[in-house]
Design a protein around this motif. Structure first.
Motif, PDB file in Angstrom:
ATOM      1  N   ASN A 164       0.629  -1.222   0.038  1.00 47.70           N
ATOM      2  CA  ASN A 164      -0.179  -0.057  -0.088  1.00 47.70           C
ATOM      3  C   ASN A 164       0.781   1.277   0.192  1.00 47.70           C
ATOM      4  O   ASN A 164       0.551   2.247  -0.619  1.00 47.70           O
ATOM      5  CB  ASN A 164      -0.964  -0.116   1.268  1.00 47.70           C
ATOM      6  N   LYS A 181       1.857   1.935  -3.553  1.00 46.86           N
ATOM      7  CA  LYS A 181       0.724   2.363  -4.300  1.00 46.86           C
ATOM      8  C   LYS A 181       0.518   3.890  -3.860  1.00 46.86           C
ATOM      9  O   LYS A 181       0.311   4.667  -4.860  1.00 46.86           O
ATOM     10  CB  LYS A 181      -0.601   1.375  -4.102  1.00 46.86           C
ATOM     11  N   SER A 236     -11.220   3.400  -2.308  1.00 46.61           N
ATOM     12  CA  SER A 236     -11.192   2.482  -3.444  1.00 46.61           C
ATOM     13  C   SER A 236     -10.609   1.331  -3.001  1.00 46.61           C
ATOM     14  O   SER A 236     -10.384   0.383  -4.019  1.00 46.61           O
ATOM     15  CB  SER A 236     -10.826   3.280  -4.634  1.00 46.61           C
ATOM     16  N   ASP A 237     -10.573   1.020  -1.622  1.00 47.55           N
ATOM     17  CA  ASP A 237     -10.239  -0.321  -1.105  1.00 47.55           C
ATOM     18  C   ASP A 237      -8.717  -0.510  -1.847  1.00 47.55           C
ATOM     19  O   ASP A 237      -8.437  -1.738  -1.981  1.00 47.55           O
ATOM     20  CB  ASP A 237     -11.026  -1.504  -1.500  1.00 47.55           C
ATOM     21  N   TRP A 238      -7.861   0.308  -2.034  1.00 46.48           N
ATOM     22  CA  TRP A 238      -6.571   0.257  -2.290  1.00 46.48           C
ATOM     23  C   TRP A 238      -6.580  -0.342  -3.795  1.00 46.48           C
ATOM     24  O   TRP A 238      -5.423  -0.934  -4.200  1.00 46.48           O
ATOM     25  CB  TRP A 238      -5.767  -0.347  -1.367  1.00 46.48           C
ATOM     26  N   GLN A 239      -7.585   0.071  -4.613  1.00 44.94           N
ATOM     27  CA  GLN A 239      -7.341  -0.631  -5.981  1.00 44.94           C
ATOM     28  C   GLN A 239      -6.856   0.610  -6.994  1.00 44.94           C
ATOM     29  O   GLN A 239      -7.619   1.737  -6.876  1.00 44.94           O
ATOM     30  CB  GLN A 239      -8.794  -1.056  -6.592  1.00 44.94           C
ATOM     31  N   GLU A 246      -6.546   1.776  -9.920  1.00 44.28           N
ATOM     32  CA  GLU A 246      -7.023   2.124 -10.862  1.00 44.28           C
ATOM     33  C   GLU A 246      -8.528   2.948 -10.735  1.00 44.28           C
ATOM     34  O   GLU A 246      -8.845   4.005 -10.917  1.00 44.28           O
ATOM     35  CB  GLU A 246      -7.676   1.139 -12.152  1.00 44.28           C
ATOM     36  N   ALA A 247      -9.360   2.233  -9.525  1.00 39.05           N
ATOM     37  CA  ALA A 247     -10.268   2.751  -9.036  1.00 39.05           C
ATOM     38  C   ALA A 247     -10.044   4.136  -8.580  1.00 39.05           C
ATOM     39  O   ALA A 247     -10.774   5.070  -8.321  1.00 39.05           O
ATOM     40  CB  ALA A 247     -11.068   1.936  -8.190  1.00 39.05           C
ATOM     41  N   GLN A 282      -6.943  -0.922 -19.016  1.00 37.06           N
ATOM     42  CA  GLN A 282      -7.881  -1.919 -19.026  1.00 37.06           C
ATOM     43  C   GLN A 282      -7.734  -2.655 -20.299  1.00 37.06           C
ATOM     44  O   GLN A 282      -7.984  -3.859 -20.246  1.00 37.06           O
ATOM     45  CB  GLN A 282      -9.202  -0.969 -19.315  1.00 37.06           C
ATOM     46  N   ASP A 322      -4.662  -3.633 -13.345  1.00 37.70           N
ATOM     47  CA  ASP A 322      -5.048  -2.734 -12.560  1.00 37.70           C
ATOM     48  C   ASP A 322      -4.046  -1.928 -11.511  1.00 37.70           C
ATOM     49  O   ASP A 322      -4.618  -1.390 -10.197  1.00 37.70           O
ATOM     50  CB  ASP A 322      -6.587  -2.946 -11.794  1.00 37.70           C
ATOM     51  N   SER A 323      -2.767  -2.544 -11.729  1.00 39.41           N
ATOM     52  CA  SER A 323      -1.821  -1.961 -10.887  1.00 39.41           C
ATOM     53  C   SER A 323      -0.374  -1.680 -11.712  1.00 39.41           C
ATOM     54  O   SER A 323      -0.383  -2.585 -12.693  1.00 39.41           O
ATOM     55  CB  SER A 323      -1.565  -2.869  -9.679  1.00 39.41           C
ATOM     56  N   LYS A 329       1.070  -5.460 -11.731  1.00 40.58           N
ATOM     57  CA  LYS A 329       0.547  -6.074 -12.814  1.00 40.58           C
ATOM     58  C   LYS A 329       0.864  -5.703 -14.147  1.00 40.58           C
ATOM     59  O   LYS A 329       1.210  -6.483 -15.115  1.00 40.58           O
ATOM     60  CB  LYS A 329      -0.972  -6.330 -12.634  1.00 40.58           C
TER      61      LYS A 329
END
Length: 239
Positions: A12, A15, A37-40, A42-43, A110, A115-116, A119
């Motif tokens: 985190n 991020k 965004s719950d640590w997402q 892209e969100a 996308q 999404d990170s 990745k």
């Protein structure tokens, strides 16, 4: 906020640093967006950019510019001049080198199914492999012209074109690339048109380096015909 970072997990914390580097947000705003965004990642980007920003009068407020690109490359552990950054820009359909709009950035993530940043890094080997695919290389090559040229210009500056050719043909070997670049610098010394850019790939792909199947009556741009004469004059190939 430095004290708060010590309470975060390493993932985190990474991020948070990536978010701040790419968006230019404060640590506080970045932390709020990531938590919401719950640590997402892209969100969190979507949330951040969907909110009214005090920088809204700045035409570049929704852009990831050179500094953000540099940080992104550092996080991906690649050099900014690595050809994989061109492939990444192709996936993002980026209009200009060294910058991404938020739509380009998120659209590319996308399209790649990530999404990170972690990745995305895992996708680098896949993106490099795409250069080995003839059709994809052709698409990336043609994309590179518009991506690399200056905004508002129809042609590509010669030094930029030469740099791009050397980069691209390092992946798809063309024995005459250095002779071509020398010819341009010695005999042409002008910007490169889109037609010349496109036709050179066709020439490199279809004409034997020894020019055994070169057709002087073919519909090549004059610059390529002059290049052939240059090769004969320099005895690089025999007539």
């Amino acid at each position: 906020m430095i004290l708060c970072q010590h309470k975060l997990s390493r993932s985190n914390r990474d991020k948070l640093q990536q978010f701040v580097a790419i968006t230019g947000a404060s640590d506080k705003n970045a932390l709020q967006a990531l938590k919401a965004s719950d640590w997402q990642l892209e969100a969190a980007f979507d949330m951040f950019y969907s909110q009214p920003q005090p920088r809204s009068n700045d035409p570049y407020s929704d852009m990831i510019l050179a500094e953000g690109i540099s940080v992104l490359c550092s996080d991906l552990q690649v050099e900014p001049q690595d050809i994989v950054t061109l492939v990444l820009s192709w996936h993002m359909n980026a209009a200009t080198a060294c910058e991404f709009s938020k739509e380009e950035f998120f659209g590319g993530l996308q399209a790649l199914g990530v999404d990170s940043i972690g990745k995305l890094q895992e996708k680098l080997s896949f993106m490099r492999s795409e250069l080995k695919d003839e059709q994809k290389f052709h698409e990336i090559y043609n994309f590179a012209f518009g991506w690399a040229k200056e905004k508002g210009q129809k042609s590509l500056a010669l030094d930029t074109a030469i740099g791009m050719w050397q980069l691209l043909f390092a992946e798809r070997e063309w024995p005459l690339v250095n002779h071509w670049c020398d010819f341009l610098q010695n005999r042409h010394n002008k910007a490169i048109s889109k037609d010349t850019w496109a036709q050179l790939l066709e020439f490199a792909r279809t004409v034997d380096p020894a020019l055994s199947n070169y057709d002087a009556e073919g519909a090549w741009p004059y610059l390529i015909d002059e290049f052939v004469e240059y090769l004969y004059d320099k005895s690089v190939v025999e007539k």
